[in-house]
Every structure is written in C-alpha cells, then in structure tokens.
Design a protein around this motif. Sequence first.
Motif, PDB file in Angstrom:
ATOM      1  N   THR A   1       0.820  -1.205   0.000  1.00 16.36           N
ATOM      2  CA  THR A   1       0.000   0.000   0.000  1.00 16.36           C
ATOM      3  C   THR A   1       0.857   1.258   0.000  1.00 16.36           C
ATOM      4  OG1 THR A   1      -0.150  -0.153   2.412  1.00 16.36           O
ATOM      5  CG2 THR A   1      -1.996  -1.033   1.130  1.00 16.36           C
ATOM      6  N   LEU A   2       0.367   2.258  -0.726  1.00 17.06           N
ATOM      7  CA  LEU A   2       0.960   3.588  -0.724  1.00 17.06           C
ATOM      8  C   LEU A   2      -0.111   4.585  -0.308  1.00 17.06           C
ATOM      9  CD1 LEU A   2       3.032   3.683  -4.050  1.00 17.06           C
ATOM     10  CD2 LEU A   2       3.917   3.446  -1.717  1.00 17.06           C
ATOM     11  N   PRO A   3       0.289   5.688   0.306  1.00 19.30           N
ATOM     12  CA  PRO A   3      -0.702   6.701   0.658  1.00 19.30           C
ATOM     13  C   PRO A   3      -1.281   7.363  -0.588  1.00 19.30           C
ATOM     14  CG  PRO A   3       1.514   7.518   1.069  1.00 19.30           C
ATOM     15  CD  PRO A   3       1.652   6.067   0.733  1.00 19.30           C
ATOM     16  N   GLY A   4      -2.549   7.710  -0.512  1.00 17.42           N
ATOM     17  CA  GLY A   4      -3.184   8.435  -1.598  1.00 17.42           C
ATOM     18  C   GLY A   4      -3.527   9.838  -1.165  1.00 17.42           C
ATOM     19  N   TYR A   5      -4.080  10.617  -2.066  1.00 20.21           N
ATOM     20  CA  TYR A   5      -4.504  11.975  -1.767  1.00 20.21           C
ATOM     21  C   TYR A   5      -6.029  12.061  -1.654  1.00 20.21           C
ATOM     22  CZ  TYR A   5      -4.993  17.059  -2.073  1.00 20.21           C
ATOM     23  OH  TYR A   5      -5.310  18.361  -1.811  1.00 20.21           O
TER      24      TYR A   5
ATOM     25  N   PRO B   1      -7.286   7.127   1.462  1.00 16.82           N
ATOM     26  CA  PRO B   1      -6.172   6.916   2.396  1.00 16.82           C
ATOM     27  C   PRO B   1      -5.007   6.139   1.794  1.00 16.82           C
ATOM     28  CG  PRO B   1      -8.277   6.477   3.469  1.00 16.82           C
ATOM     29  CD  PRO B   1      -8.566   6.628   2.001  1.00 16.82           C
ATOM     30  N   THR B   2      -5.305   5.014   1.122  1.00 16.85           N
ATOM     31  CA  THR B   2      -4.235   4.172   0.592  1.00 16.85           C
ATOM     32  C   THR B   2      -4.642   3.555  -0.733  1.00 16.85           C
ATOM     33  OG1 THR B   2      -5.052   2.211   1.761  1.00 16.85           O
ATOM     34  CG2 THR B   2      -3.379   3.557   2.894  1.00 16.85           C
ATOM     35  N   LYS B   3      -3.649   3.063  -1.464  1.00 17.00           N
ATOM     36  CA  LYS B   3      -3.866   2.343  -2.720  1.00 17.00           C
ATOM     37  C   LYS B   3      -2.955   1.120  -2.728  1.00 17.00           C
ATOM     38  CE  LYS B   3      -3.973   1.001  -7.041  1.00 17.00           C
ATOM     39  NZ  LYS B   3      -4.960  -0.010  -7.449  1.00 17.00           N
ATOM     40  N   LEU B   4      -3.509  -0.016  -3.120  1.00 13.72           N
ATOM     41  CA  LEU B   4      -2.768  -1.270  -3.186  1.00 13.72           C
ATOM     42  C   LEU B   4      -2.176  -1.451  -4.578  1.00 13.72           C
ATOM     43  CD1 LEU B   4      -2.254  -3.848  -1.392  1.00 13.72           C
ATOM     44  CD2 LEU B   4      -4.180  -4.872  -2.626  1.00 13.72           C
ATOM     45  N   TRP B   5      -0.856  -1.695  -4.660  1.00 11.43           N
ATOM     46  CA  TRP B   5      -0.174  -1.912  -5.932  1.00 11.43           C
ATOM     47  C   TRP B   5       0.217  -3.385  -6.051  1.00 11.43           C
ATOM     48  CZ3 TRP B   5       0.683   2.022  -9.560  1.00 11.43           C
ATOM     49  CH2 TRP B   5       0.251   3.284  -9.149  1.00 11.43           C
ATOM     50  N   ASP B   6       0.786  -3.762  -7.194  1.00 13.47           N
ATOM     51  CA  ASP B   6       1.205  -5.150  -7.392  1.00 13.47           C
ATOM     52  C   ASP B   6       2.663  -5.381  -7.025  1.00 13.47           C
ATOM     53  OD1 ASP B   6      -1.171  -6.513  -8.363  1.00 13.47           O
ATOM     54  OD2 ASP B   6      -1.028  -5.175 -10.078  1.00 13.47           O
TER      55      ASP B   6
ATOM     56  N   ASN C   1     -14.049   0.120 -20.012  1.00 14.20           N
ATOM     57  CA  ASN C   1     -14.373   1.385 -19.354  1.00 14.20           C
ATOM     58  C   ASN C   1     -13.920   1.379 -17.900  1.00 14.20           C
ATOM     59  OD1 ASN C   1     -15.515   2.524 -21.643  1.00 14.20           O
ATOM     60  ND2 ASN C   1     -17.557   1.760 -21.163  1.00 14.20           N
ATOM     61  N   ASN C   2     -14.135   0.272 -17.206  1.00 16.17           N
ATOM     62  CA  ASN C   2     -13.718   0.181 -15.804  1.00 16.17           C
ATOM     63  C   ASN C   2     -12.206   0.279 -15.658  1.00 16.17           C
ATOM     64  OD1 ASN C   2     -16.386  -0.134 -15.019  1.00 16.17           O
ATOM     65  ND2 ASN C   2     -16.280  -2.373 -14.945  1.00 16.17           N
ATOM     66  N   ARG C   3     -11.482  -0.444 -16.515  1.00 18.40           N
ATOM     67  CA  ARG C   3     -10.020  -0.416 -16.455  1.00 18.40           C
ATOM     68  C   ARG C   3      -9.493   0.989 -16.756  1.00 18.40           C
ATOM     69  NH1 ARG C   3     -10.097  -4.309 -13.674  1.00 18.40           N
ATOM     70  NH2 ARG C   3      -9.552  -6.439 -14.261  1.00 18.40           N
ATOM     71  N   THR C   4     -10.124   1.662 -17.701  1.00 20.00           N
ATOM     72  CA  THR C   4      -9.703   3.019 -18.056  1.00 20.00           C
ATOM     73  C   THR C   4      -9.859   3.963 -16.873  1.00 20.00           C
ATOM     74  OG1 THR C   4     -10.267   2.695 -20.384  1.00 20.00           O
ATOM     75  CG2 THR C   4     -10.154   4.968 -19.595  1.00 20.00           C
ATOM     76  N   GLU C   5     -11.023   3.920 -16.242  1.00 20.57           N
ATOM     77  CA  GLU C   5     -11.280   4.798 -15.103  1.00 20.57           C
ATOM     78  C   GLU C   5     -10.334   4.501 -13.950  1.00 20.57           C
ATOM     79  OE1 GLU C   5     -15.398   4.111 -14.381  1.00 20.57           O
ATOM     80  OE2 GLU C   5     -16.021   5.042 -16.282  1.00 20.57           O
ATOM     81  N   GLU C   6     -10.077   3.215 -13.710  1.00 18.83           N
ATOM     82  CA  GLU C   6      -9.160   2.835 -12.637  1.00 18.83           C
ATOM     83  C   GLU C   6      -7.751   3.365 -12.908  1.00 18.83           C
ATOM     84  OE1 GLU C   6      -9.328  -1.371 -12.559  1.00 18.83           O
ATOM     85  OE2 GLU C   6     -11.348  -1.474 -11.704  1.00 18.83           O
ATOM     86  N   ALA C   7      -7.279   3.186 -14.135  1.00 20.29           N
ATOM     87  CA  ALA C   7      -5.910   3.582 -14.463  1.00 20.29           C
ATOM     88  C   ALA C   7      -5.710   5.086 -14.318  1.00 20.29           C
ATOM     89  CB  ALA C   7      -5.566   3.147 -15.890  1.00 20.29           C
ATOM     90  N   ILE C   8      -6.663   5.844 -14.817  1.00 24.23           N
ATOM     91  CA  ILE C   8      -6.550   7.301 -14.732  1.00 24.23           C
ATOM     92  C   ILE C   8      -6.641   7.759 -13.284  1.00 24.23           C
ATOM     93  CG2 ILE C   8      -7.659   9.478 -15.374  1.00 24.23           C
ATOM     94  CD1 ILE C   8      -8.613   8.027 -17.947  1.00 24.23           C
ATOM     95  N   GLY C   9      -7.613   7.229 -12.550  1.00 25.03           N
ATOM     96  CA  GLY C   9      -7.792   7.641 -11.159  1.00 25.03           C
ATOM     97  C   GLY C   9      -6.616   7.287 -10.281  1.00 25.03           C
ATOM     98  N   THR C  10      -6.068   6.091 -10.477  1.00 27.46           N
ATOM     99  CA  THR C  10      -4.921   5.651  -9.682  1.00 27.46           C
ATOM    100  C   THR C  10      -3.724   6.576  -9.884  1.00 27.46           C
ATOM    101  OG1 THR C  10      -5.570   3.322  -9.607  1.00 27.46           O
ATOM    102  CG2 THR C  10      -3.222   3.798  -9.424  1.00 27.46           C
ATOM    103  N   ALA C  11      -3.433   6.899 -11.134  1.00 24.97           N
ATOM    104  CA  ALA C  11      -2.279   7.749 -11.429  1.00 24.97           C
ATOM    105  C   ALA C  11      -2.478   9.164 -10.897  1.00 24.97           C
ATOM    106  CB  ALA C  11      -2.036   7.779 -12.932  1.00 24.97           C
ATOM    107  N   HIS C  12      -3.668   9.711 -11.099  1.00 28.43           N
ATOM    108  CA  HIS C  12      -3.938  11.074 -10.626  1.00 28.43           C
ATOM    109  C   HIS C  12      -3.813  11.147  -9.114  1.00 28.43           C
ATOM    110  CE1 HIS C  12      -5.396  15.107 -10.610  1.00 28.43           C
ATOM    111  NE2 HIS C  12      -6.531  14.803  -9.993  1.00 28.43           N
ATOM    112  N   ASP C  13      -4.299  10.132  -8.423  1.00 24.08           N
ATOM    113  CA  ASP C  13      -4.213  10.081  -6.972  1.00 24.08           C
ATOM    114  C   ASP C  13      -2.757  10.033  -6.518  1.00 24.08           C
ATOM    115  OD1 ASP C  13      -5.368   9.920  -4.371  1.00 24.08           O
ATOM    116  OD2 ASP C  13      -5.075   7.747  -4.374  1.00 24.08           O
ATOM    117  N   LEU C  14      -1.958   9.182  -7.173  1.00 20.02           N
ATOM    118  CA  LEU C  14      -0.550   9.055  -6.771  1.00 20.02           C
ATOM    119  C   LEU C  14       0.223  10.350  -6.997  1.00 20.02           C
ATOM    120  CD1 LEU C  14       1.913   6.207  -7.064  1.00 20.02           C
ATOM    121  CD2 LEU C  14       2.539   8.342  -8.176  1.00 20.02           C
ATOM    122  N   TRP C  15       0.074  10.944  -8.161  1.00 20.21           N
ATOM    123  CA  TRP C  15       0.870  12.135  -8.467  1.00 20.21           C
ATOM    124  C   TRP C  15       0.428  13.341  -7.642  1.00 20.21           C
ATOM    125  CZ3 TRP C  15       5.266  10.990 -10.006  1.00 20.21           C
ATOM    126  CH2 TRP C  15       5.506  10.017 -10.979  1.00 20.21           C
TER     127      TRP C  15
END
Length: 244
Positions: A79-83, A86-91, A119-133
Amino acid sequence: MAIDLCNYETKAREATMAFWGNREKARQKQLESGKADQGERSGVTAGKNLDGFLALFIDLVRANGLAHAQIHQQRALLTLPGYFRPTKLWDVLVINEGRLIAAIELKSQVGPSFGNNFNNRTEEAIGTAHDLWTGYREGAFGQQTKPFVGWMMMVEDAPESRRPVTDRCPHFPVFKEFIKASYLQRYDILCQRLIREQLYTAAAVLASPRAAVSTGDYSEMSKLTGLKTFVAALAGHVATEAAK
C-alpha cells in the motif's frame, strides 16, 4: 553502462504461458469443488495470474544496480498513501533507502465482456495515477525525485477484442481515433495517452490468445506501448537511481 533487459522476451513468453495455465488450473479447481464462479471469473479469483511478469520486473531491478533494494510483493506491504483516498494497493513496490523507486500495477482482461471492462479499467488507471501524483506533489513520499509508475495490461487476443466497435454519442462527436476502433486498439490509445499526459512513466498492452498456454505467444499493438519500451524504461530508471 548499458542497461540489462534480462532476456525479457523469453521470460515474457514463460509468463504468458503461466498466465493462461494458472487461469485454467483455477477454473478446473473450482469446477471440481462444485463452487465455480460464473463466466470467466473462475479463472481470476484464485490468485495472481501475472506473477511471471512481476518476476521479470524484479529481475530488471536487481540486474540494473539496485540488488539490495526492498522489493515488496506481499499484500500487507503493497500500500501507498493516496490523496483522494487513504491508501492504494499496488502489485509491486520498489523502495531504496526510504525512497519510492517504482510502483507497478498489472491488469488483465479475458472475454467476453470487453466493453464494460474496458471502461472500468480506463477509469481505474486514470484515477490511480492522478491520486498518486497528487499525493507526490503534496509530499506523501517525502522529498524525492519522481518514481517510475507503470501500468501493464494483458488482453485476450480474440475476435471480440479485435472487432470494430460502434459508439453512440448523440450530442458531440467522439475523437476520430476511437471511431470503429477495436478494444485492443482502444487499449493502445489509452496507454499512449497515459504516457503522453505523464500519468504513467510507461504503459503497455499485450494481446495473447488462449492457445498461448502451450506457446507463450503474445503480440503488441505499437512500439510505444510494447513490452520492450516498458522494460527499457524501468531498467533505465533503476540504473539512474542506482548511480545516485
């Protein structure tokens, strides 16, 4: 010093065979237990089918100067902290001397429901990256240079994933690149734009048929979103960090 790509093509074929083999083993196990999930879900719920690719990425880290870095694969340490959450699980996470070196997420999609899953994968990928950065900007990882952030997608190479798709958008036209584009082409466009918008350091999409369980065959949609570009970017980033 030249970067080491760790014989990635051979390891990727082995990982592809394992991907299909693990899915089939999971499906058979659930059938034998009498508790099989519906549809393709039975090949997903039994564990990580893309571990062969994770092993390749770990080899790249070890071979390019960070042999003693902490490489985390266990769920409790991923897990990494999100904005925005609270957290995001990575591989897989790579941490060296308290610095986040790399965070990678791997996804897969097997038919027949390519539409909703895309559509689900697209939304997840964009949201995950935006949250991390956003978290990075706000100091979630302390004062450090940008980490490598990677996203890789394995898609079943099938008639349904290569068939042109028609969209309905009555008020405004869709971007021309998407018109009659198959789901595999749409994943390629997605990955290219994820890189262009600097949401991911590298993003790859691989296509593989079910028959690859015995051959390890896979194909790429473009050089920018191919596996060589992904592994070269990761190896180069690791080598740069190792030189500091």
